[in-house]
Write a protein that holds these residues in place. Sequence first.
Motif, PDB file in Angstrom:
ATOM      1  N   ALA A 199      -9.280   5.277  -7.308  1.00 24.17           N
ATOM      2  CA  ALA A 199      -8.711   6.066  -8.395  1.00 24.17           C
ATOM      3  C   ALA A 199      -9.478   7.358  -8.597  1.00 24.17           C
ATOM      4  CB  ALA A 199      -8.717   5.239  -9.673  1.00 24.17           C
ATOM      5  N   LEU A 247       3.007 -10.361  -8.259  1.00 22.51           N
ATOM      6  CA  LEU A 247       2.745  -8.957  -7.927  1.00 22.51           C
ATOM      7  C   LEU A 247       1.255  -8.649  -8.104  1.00 22.51           C
ATOM      8  CD1 LEU A 247       3.771  -6.023  -7.329  1.00 22.51           C
ATOM      9  CD2 LEU A 247       3.955  -5.744  -9.798  1.00 22.51           C
ATOM     10  N   LEU A 249      -2.895   2.160 -12.641  1.00 21.73           N
ATOM     11  CA  LEU A 249      -2.724   0.879 -11.944  1.00 21.73           C
ATOM     12  C   LEU A 249      -3.957   0.556 -11.084  1.00 21.73           C
ATOM     13  CD1 LEU A 249      -0.015  -1.124 -10.793  1.00 21.73           C
ATOM     14  CD2 LEU A 249      -1.071  -0.106  -8.782  1.00 21.73           C
ATOM     15  N   VAL A 250      -4.432   1.554 -10.345  1.00 18.43           N
ATOM     16  CA  VAL A 250      -5.593   1.306  -9.473  1.00 18.43           C
ATOM     17  C   VAL A 250      -6.838   1.000 -10.317  1.00 18.43           C
ATOM     18  CG1 VAL A 250      -7.148   2.343  -7.776  1.00 18.43           C
ATOM     19  CG2 VAL A 250      -4.681   2.636  -7.535  1.00 18.43           C
ATOM     20  N   LEU A 251      -7.028   1.773 -11.401  1.00 16.57           N
ATOM     21  CA  LEU A 251      -8.209   1.537 -12.248  1.00 16.57           C
ATOM     22  C   LEU A 251      -8.172   0.145 -12.878  1.00 16.57           C
ATOM     23  CD1 LEU A 251      -8.525   5.024 -13.985  1.00 16.57           C
ATOM     24  CD2 LEU A 251     -10.248   3.962 -12.521  1.00 16.57           C
ATOM     25  N   ARG A 300      -0.182   5.750 -11.007  1.00 10.89           N
ATOM     26  CA  ARG A 300      -0.932   5.162  -9.901  1.00 10.89           C
ATOM     27  C   ARG A 300      -2.419   5.055 -10.259  1.00 10.89           C
ATOM     28  NH1 ARG A 300      -1.289   8.493  -4.331  1.00 10.89           N
ATOM     29  NH2 ARG A 300      -3.044   7.423  -3.391  1.00 10.89           N
ATOM     30  N   ALA A 301      -2.949   6.103 -10.885  1.00  9.19           N
ATOM     31  CA  ALA A 301      -4.363   6.080 -11.262  1.00  9.19           C
ATOM     32  C   ALA A 301      -4.643   4.927 -12.221  1.00  9.19           C
ATOM     33  CB  ALA A 301      -4.756   7.417 -11.901  1.00  9.19           C
ATOM     34  N   LEU A 345      -7.938  10.442  -7.290  1.00  8.88           N
ATOM     35  CA  LEU A 345      -6.584  10.820  -7.684  1.00  8.88           C
ATOM     36  C   LEU A 345      -6.562  11.946  -8.704  1.00  8.88           C
ATOM     37  CD1 LEU A 345      -4.896   7.307  -7.958  1.00  8.88           C
ATOM     38  CD2 LEU A 345      -4.573   9.033  -6.191  1.00  8.88           C
ATOM     39  N   LEU A 346      -7.437  11.849  -9.680  1.00  4.97           N
ATOM     40  CA  LEU A 346      -7.446  12.859 -10.740  1.00  4.97           C
ATOM     41  C   LEU A 346      -8.897  13.291 -10.962  1.00  4.97           C
ATOM     42  CD1 LEU A 346      -5.127  11.060 -13.335  1.00  4.97           C
ATOM     43  CD2 LEU A 346      -4.555  13.104 -12.029  1.00  4.97           C
ATOM     44  N   GLU A 360       0.828  -1.217   0.000  1.00  7.76           N
ATOM     45  CA  GLU A 360       0.000   0.000   0.000  1.00  7.76           C
ATOM     46  C   GLU A 360       0.856   1.258   0.000  1.00  7.76           C
ATOM     47  OE1 GLU A 360      -3.232   0.175   2.850  1.00  7.76           O
ATOM     48  OE2 GLU A 360      -3.229  -2.010   2.855  1.00  7.76           O
ATOM     49  N   GLU A 365     -10.507  14.163 -13.573  1.00  5.03           N
ATOM     50  CA  GLU A 365     -11.199  13.616 -14.753  1.00  5.03           C
ATOM     51  C   GLU A 365     -11.685  12.195 -14.510  1.00  5.03           C
ATOM     52  OE1 GLU A 365      -7.998  14.692 -14.664  1.00  5.03           O
ATOM     53  OE2 GLU A 365      -6.789  13.785 -16.255  1.00  5.03           O
ATOM     54  N   ILE A 366     -11.045  11.482 -13.566  1.00  9.20           N
ATOM     55  CA  ILE A 366     -11.491  10.111 -13.289  1.00  9.20           C
ATOM     56  C   ILE A 366     -12.816  10.149 -12.540  1.00  9.20           C
ATOM     57  CG2 ILE A 366     -10.978   7.973 -12.059  1.00  9.20           C
ATOM     58  CD1 ILE A 366      -8.042   8.517 -12.547  1.00  9.20           C
ATOM     59  N   ARG A 383       3.795  -0.862 -12.613  1.00  6.05           N
ATOM     60  CA  ARG A 383       4.133  -2.200 -12.104  1.00  6.05           C
ATOM     61  C   ARG A 383       5.642  -2.348 -11.927  1.00  6.05           C
ATOM     62  NH1 ARG A 383       0.360  -5.789 -16.190  1.00  6.05           N
ATOM     63  NH2 ARG A 383      -1.633  -5.561 -15.111  1.00  6.05           N
ATOM     64  N   ILE A 407      -9.179   0.676  -1.414  1.00  2.00           N
ATOM     65  CA  ILE A 407      -7.859   1.244  -1.166  1.00  2.00           C
ATOM     66  C   ILE A 407      -7.549   2.279  -2.229  1.00  2.00           C
ATOM     67  CG2 ILE A 407      -5.729   0.297  -2.132  1.00  2.00           C
ATOM     68  CD1 ILE A 407      -5.407  -0.866   0.607  1.00  2.00           C
ATOM     69  N   ALA A 408      -7.127   3.457  -1.810  1.00  2.00           N
ATOM     70  CA  ALA A 408      -6.731   4.504  -2.736  1.00  2.00           C
ATOM     71  C   ALA A 408      -7.623   4.564  -3.968  1.00  2.00           C
ATOM     72  CB  ALA A 408      -5.286   4.265  -3.179  1.00  2.00           C
ATOM     73  N   LEU A 427       0.701   1.774 -17.127  1.00  2.00           N
ATOM     74  CA  LEU A 427       0.473   0.583 -16.307  1.00  2.00           C
ATOM     75  C   LEU A 427       1.783  -0.193 -16.125  1.00  2.00           C
ATOM     76  CD1 LEU A 427      -1.634  -1.352 -14.971  1.00  2.00           C
ATOM     77  CD2 LEU A 427      -1.816  -2.480 -17.193  1.00  2.00           C
ATOM     78  N   HIS A 428       2.515  -0.365 -17.220  1.00  2.00           N
ATOM     79  CA  HIS A 428       3.760  -1.138 -17.146  1.00  2.00           C
ATOM     80  C   HIS A 428       4.799  -0.400 -16.303  1.00  2.00           C
ATOM     81  CE1 HIS A 428       2.324  -2.831 -21.268  1.00  2.00           C
ATOM     82  NE2 HIS A 428       1.537  -3.146 -20.255  1.00  2.00           N
ATOM     83  N   HIS A 443       3.253  -8.117 -20.352  1.00  2.00           N
ATOM     84  CA  HIS A 443       2.101  -7.631 -19.575  1.00  2.00           C
ATOM     85  C   HIS A 443       0.790  -8.057 -20.230  1.00  2.00           C
ATOM     86  CE1 HIS A 443       4.199  -5.016 -16.629  1.00  2.00           C
ATOM     87  NE2 HIS A 443       5.142  -5.054 -17.549  1.00  2.00           N
ATOM     88  N   LEU A 479      -5.462  -6.717  -2.173  1.00  2.00           N
ATOM     89  CA  LEU A 479      -5.632  -5.522  -1.334  1.00  2.00           C
ATOM     90  C   LEU A 479      -7.104  -5.330  -0.991  1.00  2.00           C
ATOM     91  CD1 LEU A 479      -3.370  -2.932  -3.158  1.00  2.00           C
ATOM     92  CD2 LEU A 479      -3.029  -3.828  -0.863  1.00  2.00           C
ATOM     93  N   LEU A 487       6.664  -0.504  -8.824  1.00  2.00           N
ATOM     94  CA  LEU A 487       6.250  -1.256  -7.635  1.00  2.00           C
ATOM     95  C   LEU A 487       7.216  -2.400  -7.346  1.00  2.00           C
ATOM     96  CD1 LEU A 487       2.389  -1.828  -7.656  1.00  2.00           C
ATOM     97  CD2 LEU A 487       3.741  -0.342  -6.190  1.00  2.00           C
ATOM     98  N   VAL A 540       1.286  10.160  -9.882  1.00  2.00           N
ATOM     99  CA  VAL A 540      -0.172  10.122  -9.806  1.00  2.00           C
ATOM    100  C   VAL A 540      -0.842   9.472 -11.021  1.00  2.00           C
ATOM    101  CG1 VAL A 540      -0.570  12.479 -10.634  1.00  2.00           C
ATOM    102  CG2 VAL A 540      -2.200  11.412  -9.075  1.00  2.00           C
ATOM    103  N   ARG A 541      -0.374   9.742 -12.234  1.00  2.00           N
ATOM    104  CA  ARG A 541      -1.059   9.157 -13.403  1.00  2.00           C
ATOM    105  C   ARG A 541      -0.808   7.652 -13.490  1.00  2.00           C
ATOM    106  NH1 ARG A 541      -3.419  13.273 -16.217  1.00  2.00           N
ATOM    107  NH2 ARG A 541      -4.212  11.879 -17.813  1.00  2.00           N
ATOM    108  N   LEU A 566      -9.387   9.064 -19.271  1.00  2.00           N
ATOM    109  CA  LEU A 566      -8.266   9.987 -19.156  1.00  2.00           C
ATOM    110  C   LEU A 566      -8.039  10.785 -20.434  1.00  2.00           C
ATOM    111  CD1 LEU A 566      -5.723   7.673 -17.258  1.00  2.00           C
ATOM    112  CD2 LEU A 566      -7.255   9.382 -16.304  1.00  2.00           C
TER     113      LEU A 566
END
Lengths: 59, 227
Positions: free
Chosen positions: B60, B46, A18-20, A15-16, B63-64, A4, B66-67, A50, B57-58, A46-47, B11, B53, A53, A12-13, A35
């Motif tokens: 999205a 990973l 990755l979370v999405l 991270r956004a 964060l921005l 975490e 526009e999201i 990761r 958590i956090a 995304l890559h 990926h 998680l 991380l 930030v981008r 976006l």
Amino acid sequence: MDLERAIARLPVRARAVLVLFDVEGYAQEEIAQMLGVAVGTVKAQLHRARGLLRTMLSR
Amino acid sequence: MTTHIEGERLHDYVDGLLGAAERAAVERHLAACDECTASVRELRMLLRRIAGLPRGIAPARDLLPEIGAAIDARPERAGASRPRLRERTLWSARHGLLAAAVVLVALTSAATALLVGSAVDGPAVVGVPAPDAFAPDEFRRIEADYIAATDELQAVLVSRRAELAPETVRILEENLRIIDAALAEAGAALRGDPGNAALSEMMVAAYEKKLDLLRRAAQDPTWRGGA
């Protein structure tokens, strides 16, 4: 470092994206629309997220 | 030997985004390349950790701007925790991942007994929509990754056993015995009923628990259980 905390340190981008994608389960095409960027940009972010991380978690 | 599986191809393969022909080409390469197999395994580990998680958590959307705006523009998704949970659960199953938190409450014989022959939305699954079952091949791949990862960590702990506090060794051994017994029992049940989604999820949850336990002990030789 725990996961975490590592996610919180991502740019930030990256991270956004990755979370999405990895946490919230949106498709890459949906994220690109949200976006206002190309799918290739979403993949790149995304890559990058990761990769960062993995580096942070292996320290 | 074909090109190594790197970058976007790696990926996209792990995310299940390659077409059938490209996927087959990647799998042919993986069968012959330990280096790429290790990269795939590492990335899957990973992603499994990320999928494990806690939800929320956090988020999205915070964060921005526009999201948040884009999510709010989708009434079918915005603010609805239940559809989001289902979406995420299905997504996780599709990717061979599992959010351990959304699955089963207990790793006990009783839970296994309850699951054998019962529907996936039976009493042992708490308020979770039934995800698609893992394909048997996919489950074998996932299991192989977990076994490799737990073996590596166990080897590290064996080599450092002298550094571990006796109480840590005792707690670790006791917990491993419970988890291994649950794994053996669920594994035997799954061999008799390979399509049982709840059983395969239970096994993934047990492997995740085992990995977490080993990781904590490897990181902190005086660990005594707990968070």
